[in-house]
Design a protein around this motif. Structure first.
Motif, PDB file in Angstrom:
ATOM      1  N   ARG A   1       3.271  25.524  17.314  1.00 60.37           N
ATOM      2  CA  ARG A   1       2.840  26.880  17.781  1.00 60.37           C
ATOM      3  C   ARG A   1       2.800  27.957  17.060  1.00 60.37           C
ATOM      4  N   TYR A   2       3.757  28.209  16.113  1.00 57.13           N
ATOM      5  CA  TYR A   2       3.801  29.300  15.257  1.00 57.13           C
ATOM      6  C   TYR A   2       2.497  29.368  14.383  1.00 57.13           C
ATOM      7  N   VAL A   3       2.075  28.086  13.647  1.00 54.22           N
ATOM      8  CA  VAL A   3       1.081  28.120  12.616  1.00 54.22           C
ATOM      9  C   VAL A   3      -0.212  28.223  13.265  1.00 54.22           C
ATOM     10  N   ALA A   4      -0.051  27.523  14.691  1.00 56.44           N
ATOM     11  CA  ALA A   4      -1.413  27.625  15.331  1.00 56.44           C
ATOM     12  C   ALA A   4      -1.707  29.242  15.793  1.00 56.44           C
ATOM     13  N   GLY A   5      -0.622  29.897  15.950  1.00 57.65           N
ATOM     14  CA  GLY A   5      -0.935  31.616  16.196  1.00 57.65           C
ATOM     15  C   GLY A   5      -1.286  32.395  15.105  1.00 57.65           C
ATOM     16  N   LEU A   6      -1.045  31.922  13.828  1.00 53.53           N
ATOM     17  CA  LEU A   6      -1.395  32.842  12.694  1.00 53.53           C
ATOM     18  C   LEU A   6      -2.811  32.935  12.549  1.00 53.53           C
ATOM     19  N   PRO A   7      -3.145  34.304  12.193  1.00 53.03           N
ATOM     20  CA  PRO A   7      -4.514  34.427  12.054  1.00 53.03           C
ATOM     21  C   PRO A   7      -5.142  33.798  10.919  1.00 53.03           C
ATOM     22  N   ARG A   8      -6.208  33.335  10.726  1.00 52.80           N
ATOM     23  CA  ARG A   8      -6.861  32.787   9.723  1.00 52.80           C
ATOM     24  C   ARG A   8      -7.827  33.610   8.929  1.00 52.80           C
ATOM     25  N   ASP A   9      -7.443  34.979   8.566  1.00 55.51           N
ATOM     26  CA  ASP A   9      -8.193  35.833   7.854  1.00 55.51           C
ATOM     27  C   ASP A   9      -8.225  35.592   6.377  1.00 55.51           C
ATOM     28  N   ARG A  10      -8.789  36.566   5.607  1.00 54.54           N
ATOM     29  CA  ARG A  10      -8.915  36.647   4.331  1.00 54.54           C
ATOM     30  C   ARG A  10      -7.836  36.462   3.632  1.00 54.54           C
ATOM     31  N   SER A  11      -6.395  37.084   4.357  1.00 53.03           N
ATOM     32  CA  SER A  11      -5.176  37.091   3.591  1.00 53.03           C
ATOM     33  C   SER A  11      -4.460  36.070   3.707  1.00 53.03           C
ATOM     34  N   PHE A  12      -5.044  34.960   4.651  1.00 50.27           N
ATOM     35  CA  PHE A  12      -4.143  33.624   4.784  1.00 50.27           C
ATOM     36  C   PHE A  12      -4.204  32.944   3.749  1.00 50.27           C
ATOM     37  N   GLY A  13      -3.090  32.447   3.325  1.00 51.71           N
ATOM     38  CA  GLY A  13      -2.652  31.764   2.106  1.00 51.71           C
ATOM     39  C   GLY A  13      -2.531  30.271   1.882  1.00 51.71           C
ATOM     40  N   ASN A  14      -2.776  29.637   3.017  1.00 51.44           N
ATOM     41  CA  ASN A  14      -2.560  28.164   3.123  1.00 51.44           C
ATOM     42  C   ASN A  14      -1.153  27.613   2.706  1.00 51.44           C
ATOM     43  N   ALA A  15      -1.083  26.915   1.656  1.00 48.58           N
ATOM     44  CA  ALA A  15       0.222  26.363   1.390  1.00 48.58           C
ATOM     45  C   ALA A  15       1.215  27.460   0.799  1.00 48.58           C
ATOM     46  N   ARG A  16       0.637  28.374   0.281  1.00 45.14           N
ATOM     47  CA  ARG A  16       1.328  30.108  -0.064  1.00 45.14           C
ATOM     48  C   ARG A  16       2.120  30.266   1.392  1.00 45.14           C
ATOM     49  N   THR A  17       1.214  30.309   2.145  1.00 39.88           N
ATOM     50  CA  THR A  17       1.775  30.784   3.557  1.00 39.88           C
ATOM     51  C   THR A  17       2.810  29.646   4.012  1.00 39.88           C
ATOM     52  N   ALA A  18       2.644  28.450   3.938  1.00 37.82           N
ATOM     53  CA  ALA A  18       3.709  27.455   4.511  1.00 37.82           C
ATOM     54  C   ALA A  18       5.037  27.523   3.585  1.00 37.82           C
ATOM     55  N   ARG A  19       4.941  28.017   2.428  1.00 39.33           N
ATOM     56  CA  ARG A  19       6.062  28.029   1.649  1.00 39.33           C
ATOM     57  C   ARG A  19       6.724  29.486   1.973  1.00 39.33           C
ATOM     58  N   GLN A  20       6.052  30.514   2.267  1.00 41.15           N
ATOM     59  CA  GLN A  20       6.695  31.711   2.754  1.00 41.15           C
ATOM     60  C   GLN A  20       7.327  31.733   4.013  1.00 41.15           C
ATOM     61  N   ILE A  21       7.004  30.971   4.965  1.00 38.10           N
ATOM     62  CA  ILE A  21       7.476  30.434   6.255  1.00 38.10           C
ATOM     63  C   ILE A  21       8.749  29.783   6.021  1.00 38.10           C
ATOM     64  N   LEU A  22       8.532  28.770   5.272  1.00 37.58           N
ATOM     65  CA  LEU A  22       9.685  27.895   5.044  1.00 37.58           C
ATOM     66  C   LEU A  22      10.883  28.779   4.417  1.00 37.58           C
ATOM     67  N   GLU A  23      10.560  29.456   3.353  1.00 37.06           N
ATOM     68  CA  GLU A  23      11.658  30.342   2.641  1.00 37.06           C
ATOM     69  C   GLU A  23      12.441  31.236   3.800  1.00 37.06           C
ATOM     70  N   ALA A  24      11.430  31.691   4.522  1.00 37.90           N
ATOM     71  CA  ALA A  24      12.010  32.623   5.537  1.00 37.90           C
ATOM     72  C   ALA A  24      13.089  31.961   6.334  1.00 37.90           C
ATOM     73  N   MET A  25      12.623  30.696   6.967  1.00 36.25           N
ATOM     74  CA  MET A  25      13.494  29.859   7.781  1.00 36.25           C
ATOM     75  C   MET A  25      14.681  29.458   7.090  1.00 36.25           C
ATOM     76  N   MET A  26      14.717  29.111   5.683  1.00 34.33           N
ATOM     77  CA  MET A  26      16.064  29.027   4.997  1.00 34.33           C
ATOM     78  C   MET A  26      16.936  30.012   4.959  1.00 34.33           C
ATOM     79  N   THR A  27      16.356  31.343   4.866  1.00 32.36           N
ATOM     80  CA  THR A  27      17.205  32.486   4.792  1.00 32.36           C
ATOM     81  C   THR A  27      17.693  32.950   6.039  1.00 32.36           C
TER      82      THR A  27
END
Length: 96
Positions: A36-62
């Motif tokens: 649900r979270y990822v589906a709600g992310l805007p897929r604009d020019r700043s969207f980073g694909n795997a970078r975005t996935a890594r950032q979300i996961l790092e935030a979750m770990m924190t």
């Protein structure tokens, strides 16, 4: 060069695999919340694909570390398990 964005399912799979290789487990409800979270992310020019996935996961770990920090004697499951509440709060998608 423009690359196609990963699908929501692909991004969640990337996050789940990275979590596993980092010693974490995603509860089934966490995977649902991630979808649900990822589906709600805007897929604009700043969207980073795997970078975005890594950032979300790092935030979750924190957030997970902060969640278990006050526990007197967290068990192995506590240390490994990522829960829906570990998603970044500022844009967490509502359940349901």
């Amino acid at each position: 060069m423009d690359f196609e964005h990963y699908s929501t399912d692909e991004l969640v799979e990337i996050m789940s695999r990275h979590a596993t290789t980092s010693g974490y487990d995603c509860a089934p409800e966490t995977v649902e919340a991630l979808l649900r979270y990822v589906a709600g992310l805007p897929r604009d020019r700043s969207f980073g694909n795997a970078r975005t996935a890594r950032q979300i996961l790092e935030a979750m770990m924190t957030r997970q570390a902060r969640r278990i920090g006050p526990m007197t004697a967290p068990g192995l499951d506590d240390l490994r398990l990522l829960l829906p509440e570990d998603l970044p709060a500022e844009t967490r998608q509502p359940a349901g």
